[in-house]
Design a protein around this motif. Sequence first.
Motif, PDB file in Angstrom:
ATOM      1  N   GLN A  98      53.572  84.734 -10.790  1.00 11.96           N
ATOM      2  CA  GLN A  98      53.335  84.269 -12.153  1.00 11.96           C
ATOM      3  C   GLN A  98      52.159  83.296 -12.189  1.00 11.96           C
ATOM      4  OE1 GLN A  98      57.239  82.803 -13.096  1.00 11.96           O
ATOM      5  NE2 GLN A  98      58.093  84.875 -13.271  1.00 11.96           N
ATOM      6  N   ARG A  99      52.002  82.507 -11.135  1.00 11.98           N
ATOM      7  CA  ARG A  99      50.869  81.591 -11.046  1.00 11.98           C
ATOM      8  C   ARG A  99      49.581  82.340 -10.682  1.00 11.98           C
ATOM      9  NH1 ARG A  99      51.159  77.667 -13.955  1.00 11.98           N
ATOM     10  NH2 ARG A  99      49.511  76.639 -12.743  1.00 11.98           N
ATOM     11  N   VAL A 100      49.703  83.410  -9.908  1.00  9.96           N
ATOM     12  CA  VAL A 100      48.521  84.214  -9.592  1.00  9.96           C
ATOM     13  C   VAL A 100      47.948  84.811 -10.873  1.00  9.96           C
ATOM     14  CG1 VAL A 100      47.709  86.301  -8.403  1.00  9.96           C
ATOM     15  CG2 VAL A 100      49.220  84.690  -7.214  1.00  9.96           C
ATOM     16  N   GLY A 101      48.849  85.258 -11.758  1.00  9.84           N
ATOM     17  CA  GLY A 101      48.417  85.616 -13.100  1.00  9.84           C
ATOM     18  C   GLY A 101      48.013  87.051 -13.337  1.00  9.84           C
TER      19      GLY A 101
ATOM     20  N   ASP B  36      46.313  85.830  -1.473  1.00 10.04           N
ATOM     21  CA  ASP B  36      45.160  86.581  -0.959  1.00 10.04           C
ATOM     22  C   ASP B  36      45.246  88.068  -1.310  1.00 10.04           C
ATOM     23  OD1 ASP B  36      44.147  84.256   0.124  1.00 10.04           O
ATOM     24  OD2 ASP B  36      44.883  84.641   2.150  1.00 10.04           O
ATOM     25  N   LEU B  37      46.438  88.639  -1.181  1.00 10.49           N
ATOM     26  CA  LEU B  37      46.630  90.070  -1.394  1.00 10.49           C
ATOM     27  C   LEU B  37      46.644  90.448  -2.877  1.00 10.49           C
ATOM     28  CD1 LEU B  37      47.278  92.730   0.220  1.00 10.49           C
ATOM     29  CD2 LEU B  37      49.702  92.234  -0.218  1.00 10.49           C
ATOM     30  N   LYS B  38      47.234  89.563  -3.677  1.00 16.13           N
ATOM     31  CA  LYS B  38      47.413  89.797  -5.112  1.00 16.13           C
ATOM     32  C   LYS B  38      48.058  91.161  -5.381  1.00 16.13           C
ATOM     33  CE  LYS B  38      43.836  86.616  -6.668  1.00 16.13           C
ATOM     34  NZ  LYS B  38      43.781  85.881  -5.373  1.00 16.13           N
ATOM     35  N   PRO B  39      49.250  91.359  -4.862  1.00 20.14           N
ATOM     36  CA  PRO B  39      49.924  92.657  -5.062  1.00 20.14           C
ATOM     37  C   PRO B  39      50.419  92.804  -6.491  1.00 20.14           C
ATOM     38  CG  PRO B  39      51.411  91.120  -4.015  1.00 20.14           C
ATOM     39  CD  PRO B  39      50.082  90.416  -4.107  1.00 20.14           C
ATOM     40  N   SER B  40      50.502  94.028  -6.944  1.00 22.87           N
ATOM     41  CA  SER B  40      51.083  94.292  -8.257  1.00 22.87           C
ATOM     42  C   SER B  40      52.559  94.671  -8.135  1.00 22.87           C
ATOM     43  CB  SER B  40      50.319  95.410  -8.964  1.00 22.87           C
ATOM     44  OG  SER B  40      50.240  96.558  -8.141  1.00 22.87           O
TER      45      SER B  40
END
Length: 242
Positions: A99-102, A74-78
């Motif tokens: 890695q799956r979030v991409g 949900d957050l998709k942090p870098s």
Amino acid sequence: MKALGRIAVNTLKSLRRVTNSAVSIFLYQPKGTEGEEYHKWYYNTFVWNKTTWLGIECWKSVADMWNYQEILFDLKPSLIIEFGSNRGGSALFFAHVMQRVGIPFKVLSVDISHQRLDPVAKSDPDILFVESSSIEPAIAEQIKKLKEEYPGRIFAILDSDHSKDHVLAEMKLLRPLLSAGDYLLVEDSCVNGHPVLPGWGPGPFEAIKAYEQEFPDDYTHDAEREDKFGFTFATNGFMIRN
């Protein structure tokens, strides 16, 4: 006719199962202590230190780990900041999820010693392992540089020295580095009677309380996440930066 009869019998059986299930759910009313008792069992059996991620030790609650991957998606942090590497299982878990979030990301994992670090975790190119105390000013500088290279949301998790003073120092080190919407997890705030290890002494839970007395407006507690699976090692420790 026989086929219709079988359908009718099967339909009746299905309705009976559904009815019995509904009645059972209605009649069973939890007492409110089930999660705490399971937490005590889970902690005191030390099943958590027999948990692995792809063969690498990962000393966490599996319910928390599932929660973390939902937060990461949900957050998709870098940038993921982990204080406390141990064998590297959790750092590798975070890296695999991302890695799956991409999206481009980096995991920074800091520990006072990396003698126990698994070579498989150490070889992952998306993880930067740094051997240092997590409260050294150099770590703050490292995070600042990584923020420039990987701008965006941050997910930080504190799981190193579980003393009150150390965790409080970690939280203060991160204070100028986290922005609104970033996520902070304070692990093992369950010790010192919250609800396990009542004789531990002031630990992460007390550090959170002390921090909030000094900086009451910094974080909002994500109670929905914390309560989702009935128990957590991060008691009162799911926090979103305001």
